[in-house]
Design an enzyme around this catalytic site. Structure first.
Site, PDB file in Angstrom:
ATOM      1  CD1 TRP A  29      59.835  41.851  67.988  1.00 24.27           C
ATOM      2  CD2 TRP A  29      61.437  43.170  68.914  1.00 24.27           C
ATOM      3  NE1 TRP A  29      58.893  43.508  68.201  1.00 24.27           N
ATOM      4  CE2 TRP A  29      60.704  43.544  68.518  1.00 24.27           C
ATOM      5  CE3 TRP A  29      63.619  43.180  68.662  1.00 24.27           C
ATOM      6  CZ2 TRP A  29      60.532  44.547  69.171  1.00 24.27           C
ATOM      7  CZ3 TRP A  29      63.248  44.755  69.289  1.00 24.27           C
ATOM      8  CH2 TRP A  29      62.460  45.771  69.853  1.00 24.27           C
ATOM      9  CD  GLU A  65      53.680  39.478  71.419  1.00 21.39           C
ATOM     10  OE1 GLU A  65      54.997  39.913  70.870  1.00 21.39           O
ATOM     11  OE2 GLU A  65      52.940  40.383  72.063  1.00 21.39           O
ATOM     12  CB  VAL A  92      66.891  36.650  70.932  1.00 18.47           C
ATOM     13  CG1 VAL A  92      67.599  37.259  70.958  1.00 18.47           C
ATOM     14  CG2 VAL A  92      67.366  35.220  70.232  1.00 18.47           C
ATOM     15  CG  LEU A  93      63.197  39.079  75.291  1.00 19.84           C
ATOM     16  CD1 LEU A  93      63.219  37.767  77.373  1.00 19.84           C
ATOM     17  CD2 LEU A  93      63.469  39.466  75.058  1.00 19.84           C
ATOM     18  CB  ILE A  94      69.381  42.370  72.629  1.00 15.09           C
ATOM     19  CG1 ILE A  94      69.046  40.617  72.011  1.00 15.09           C
ATOM     20  CG2 ILE A  94      70.112  43.180  72.937  1.00 15.09           C
ATOM     21  CD1 ILE A  94      69.884  41.065  70.375  1.00 15.09           C
ATOM     22  CB  THR A  98      64.187  51.119  78.799  1.00 17.96           C
ATOM     23  OG1 THR A  98      63.467  50.655  77.656  1.00 17.96           O
ATOM     24  CG2 THR A  98      64.260  52.806  77.270  1.00 17.96           C
ATOM     25  CG  HIS A 100      60.408  47.552  76.634  1.00 23.29           C
ATOM     26  ND1 HIS A 100      59.888  48.370  76.898  1.00 23.29           N
ATOM     27  CD2 HIS A 100      59.857  46.765  76.145  1.00 23.29           C
ATOM     28  CE1 HIS A 100      59.065  48.191  75.826  1.00 23.29           C
ATOM     29  NE2 HIS A 100      58.768  47.667  75.690  1.00 23.29           N
ATOM     30  CG  PHE A 125      62.834  29.621  79.097  1.00 27.28           C
ATOM     31  CD1 PHE A 125      61.824  30.595  78.961  1.00 27.28           C
ATOM     32  CD2 PHE A 125      64.352  30.186  79.247  1.00 27.28           C
ATOM     33  CE1 PHE A 125      61.793  31.755  79.220  1.00 27.28           C
ATOM     34  CE2 PHE A 125      64.556  31.382  79.873  1.00 27.28           C
ATOM     35  CZ  PHE A 125      63.231  32.526  79.514  1.00 27.28           C
TER      36      PHE A 125
HETATM   37  C1  DLZ Z   1      58.702  46.134  72.212  1.00 24.50           C
HETATM   38  C2  DLZ Z   1      60.452  44.667  72.446  1.00 24.50           C
HETATM   39  C3  DLZ Z   1      61.456  45.008  72.446  1.00 24.50           C
HETATM   40  C4  DLZ Z   1      62.560  46.562  73.292  1.00 24.50           C
HETATM   41  N1  DLZ Z   1      62.527  44.302  72.746  1.00 24.50           N
HETATM   42  C5  DLZ Z   1      62.553  42.549  72.110  1.00 24.50           C
HETATM   43  C6  DLZ Z   1      63.336  41.458  72.634  1.00 24.50           C
HETATM   44  O1  DLZ Z   1      64.548  42.165  72.427  1.00 24.50           O
HETATM   45  N2  DLZ Z   1      63.048  40.567  71.833  1.00 24.50           N
HETATM   46  C7  DLZ Z   1      61.936  40.380  71.729  1.00 24.50           C
HETATM   47  O2  DLZ Z   1      61.867  38.994  71.336  1.00 24.50           O
HETATM   48  N3  DLZ Z   1      60.967  41.052  71.899  1.00 24.50           N
HETATM   49  C8  DLZ Z   1      61.074  42.428  71.332  1.00 24.50           C
HETATM   50  N4  DLZ Z   1      59.940  43.081  72.084  1.00 24.50           N
HETATM   51  C9  DLZ Z   1      58.321  43.089  71.698  1.00 24.50           C
HETATM   52  C10 DLZ Z   1      57.621  42.282  72.715  1.00 24.50           C
HETATM   53  O3  DLZ Z   1      58.032  40.837  72.949  1.00 24.50           O
HETATM   54  C11 DLZ Z   1      56.356  42.668  71.839  1.00 24.50           C
HETATM   55  O4  DLZ Z   1      56.753  41.701  71.233  1.00 24.50           O
HETATM   56  C12 DLZ Z   1      55.285  43.714  72.798  1.00 24.50           C
HETATM   57  O5  DLZ Z   1      55.737  43.992  73.826  1.00 24.50           O
HETATM   58  C13 DLZ Z   1      54.077  43.790  71.922  1.00 24.50           C
HETATM   59  O6  DLZ Z   1      53.270  43.098  73.255  1.00 24.50           O
END
Ligand code: DLZ
Length: 167
Positions: A29, A65, A92-94, A98, A100, A125
């Site tokens: 991702w 994961e 990286v989470l953006i 929602t 999520h 981390f």
């Molecule tokens: C579903 C999701 C979303 C919306 N955003 C991200 C993100 O910004 N970064 C990331 O690494 N993963 C994202 N995922 C996927 C979740 O981490 C995960 O892979 C799924 O929910 C399956 O377990």
């Protein structure tokens, strides 16, 4: 000796990385940003004396994961002749529109802390939790996206070496 200051943290230069084996687990991702962070971490490990063959990369789908994969790979190496001395888990989470982001960020940070404490192996981390893509690119060292760009992968590599050689 500490003489390299990065964002307020002083790291030992020329850290003793030569005998270390480091695991990097990273997400697919947001790969354009994640790849920059992985490269920053890998380059810093090499510059700190870690041998190329002792840097092992593994990719997973998303940040959620990371704890499972990090735990599984660390455990699998525990009985080997050269177990991992530390892991760097990178993603990286953006934030979207929602909830999520909040759930994944919370689960990932708690999960990674638990893996490190349960196994007694440092787990760094390496997850950026950003409000937009520009914020994430700047923290992955892309100066075209904003001022004060700095690749946090560099810090995570220094931290991994410091924690692996603690005590
Ligand atoms: C579903 C999701 C979303 C919306 N955003 C991200 C993100 O910004 N970064 C990331 O690494 N993963 C994202 N995922 C996927 C979740 O981490 C995960 O892979 C799924 O929910 C399956 O377990």
């Amino acid at each position: 000796m500490h003489d390299s200051t990065v964002k307020g943290i002083e790291f030992a230069t020329k850290s003793a990385g030569k005998d270390l084996r480091i695991l990097i687990v990273h997400t697919r991702w947001n790969s354009p940003i994640v790849n920059r962070l992985v490269e920053g971490a890998k380059q810093t490990l090499l510059e700190s004396g870690v041998l190329a063959e002792n840097i092992v990369l593994h990719n997973v789908p998303g940040a959620y994961e990371l704890p499972f994969a990090t735990q599984k790979l660390l455990k699998a190496s525990a009985g080997s002749t050269k177990p991992f001395d530390a892991a760097i888990s990178i993603g990286v989470l953006i934030k979207g529109s929602t909830m999520h982001f909040e759930y994944i960020a919370d689960a990932t940070s708690q999960g990674l802390m638990r893996v490190g404490l349960d196994l007694g192996i440092p787990v760094i981390f390496g997850v950026l939790t950003c409000l937009n893509e520009d914020q994430a690119f700047v923290r992955a060292g892309d100066s075209s996206r904003g001022s004060n760009a700095h690749n946090h992968g560099i810090d995570w590599a220094h931290t991994a070496i410091e924690m692996a050689t603690l005590g």
